[in-house]
Design an enzyme around this catalytic site. Structure first.
Site: not given
Length: 336
Positions: A154, A251
Site C-alpha cells: 500500500k 470486490k
C-alpha cells in the site's frame, strides 16, 4: 428459509493503513441462511469510504426478512435478481446474502461451489499478502514477519519509491502496488518507470475513481499495467474501464456478491482485460467464498483473514500464497 444475522469486531494483528484511513478493528456482518438441514454463510464488512456500517446492513436485511423467508429453491442467479431489486442501495448487504445463498445452494447439491460452476482448481493463482502503509522500518518488519511469494504494498505517500526500494532489499518476491487513489497522472507515469525496475508487477488504482481522462492518459503511457479497483464497483463499470485500465479488481461487497462478480469477470475477459478479485479485511467466511472464483482469475488478493489476530471462522487455508480448500461442500466456511 430462515436468516440469522450476526455482527463481530475483528481485531487486526497490526494497525492497517492505506492512503485515506487507518484502523485496528474491523466490524463485520455474517449472514446465515438455514434450509432443509443445511446452513449457508456469507459476509460483508463495514466500510467508511462507502458509508456502510454493520448496523445499516442489518437494518436493510431485516427489512426484507419476509422476502428471504419466502424463497428457497431458486438458482442463485434467480435469487440475486429478486434480492437486488430490494437491496439496490446496499450492495454490501446484498453480497452477504448472495454469498450465503450460493453456499447453501451448493451444499444442497452436494458439491463445492467451484465444482457446481464446472471449474477446476489445478491452475489457481497464488494470493498476495498486503503490507499496509507505515514507517519504513515497520513495513520491513511486517514483510519479514510473513515471508511470502507475492506482496501487495500500500502506497500513496511522499516516500513511495524509497519504501519500495528498501523493501526490495529484503525479498525477491513479486511486488504489486496499490496507491488507493493517492497519485496524480505525472506521479503515476513517473513512478511506474522506477517501480518496474524494482520488480513491480502492476499498479492498482493509482488515481481517484472518477478521473477518466487521467486514467486514459496513464493507460496510454504507463510502462506498468494498471488495474482498476475504486473505478470498477458494479457491473456497468467494466465497460467503462475498457481502454482505461489493463485489468479490473472485482470486490464482492462492492458489486453485490459472487453472482454479479462472475459476470463482471466474464465481461472483462471478453474485453481482453486481466481479472482479479480483492478482499477486504474480513474473516475466513468471505475469504472462503473468494477462493471458489480462483479458477476464473489471473490475480487474487485474499489475505484479509491472515491480517487478523483472531479469526471467527474456519474454511480455506493459505500457505505460501497457495489456497487449500476445506473438505466440506459449498464455500467450506463454518463459524467457530
Amino acid at each position: 428459509m430462515k436468516i440469522i444475522i450476526r455482527t463481530f469486531k475483528l481485531q487486526l494483528k497490526h494497525t492497517f493503513t492505506i492512503s485515506r484511513e487507518s484502523h485496528d478493528v474491523q466490524p463485520t456482518l455474517i449472514v446465515e441462511l438455514q434450509s432443509d438441514g443445511f446452513s449457508g454463510f456469507g459476509e460483508a464488512t463495514s466500510n467508511p469510504y462507502y458509508n456502510i456500517t454493520v448496523d445499516s446492513m442489518r437494518a436493510n436485511l431485516e427489512a426484507i426478512i419476509p422476502f428471504i423467508e419466502s424463497h428457497n429453491d431458486e438458482t442463485p442467479e434467480e435469487f440475486w435478481d429478486s434480492a437486488s431489486a430490494l437491496l439496490k442501495d446496499d450492495m454490501f448487504a446484498l453480497c452477504a446474502l448472495d454469498m450465503a445463498y450460493n453456499d447453501l445452494y451448493a451444499k444442497k447439491k452436494g458439491k463445492k461451489l467451484y465444482e457446481l460452476w464446472g471449474n477446476s482448481p489445478l491452475h489457481n493463482p497464488k494470493t498476495d499478502y498486503t503490507i499496509g502503509i507505515d514507517k519504513i522500518d515497520k513495513m520491513v518488519m511486517k514483510l519479514k514477519e510473513m515471508p511470502w511469494p507475492i506482496y501487495k504494498i500500500k502506497l500513496g505517500t511522499k516516500d513511495d519509491i524509497a519504501i519500495v526500494t528498501e523493501l526490495r532489499k529484503h525479498t525477491d518476491a513479486r511486488f504489486r502496488i496499490d496507491a488507493n487513489c493517492g497519485w496524480t497522472v505525472t506521479e503515476t507515469i513517473n513512478n511506474a518507470v522506477a517501480l518496474k525496475k524494482l520488480g513491480v508487477e502492476f499498479l492498482e488504482q493509482p488515481m481517484k475513481a472518477d478521473q477518466w481522462a487521467a486514467h486514459k492518459e496513464v493507460f496510454k503511457h504507463s510502462v506498468l499495467p494498471i488495474v482498476a479497483d475504486e473505478s470498477c464497483i458494479i457491473e456497468e463499470d467494466v465497460a467503462k474501464c475498457h481502454n482505461h485500465f489493463h485489468g479490473v479488481n472485482v470486490k464482492l461487497v462492492k458489486c453485490g456478491g459472487l453472482t454479479p462478480a462472475r459476470r463482471m469477470i466474464a465481461e472483462a475477459k471478453q474485453y481482453g482485460m486481466k481479472t482479479m478479485v480483492g478482499c477486504m479485511t474480513e474473516s475466513t467466511v468471505g475469504i472462503s467464498a473468494i477462493a471458489h472464483l480462483l479458477p476464473e482469475l489471473d490475480y487474487v488478493d485474499m489475505d484479509g483473514a491472515l491480517l487478523l489476530s483472531e479469526d471467527i471462522a474456519t474454511g480455506v487455508t493459505i500457505t505460501d500464497g497457495i489456497v487449500h480448500y476445506a473438505d466440506s461442500n459449498g464455500i467450506g466456511a463454518v463459524l467457530k
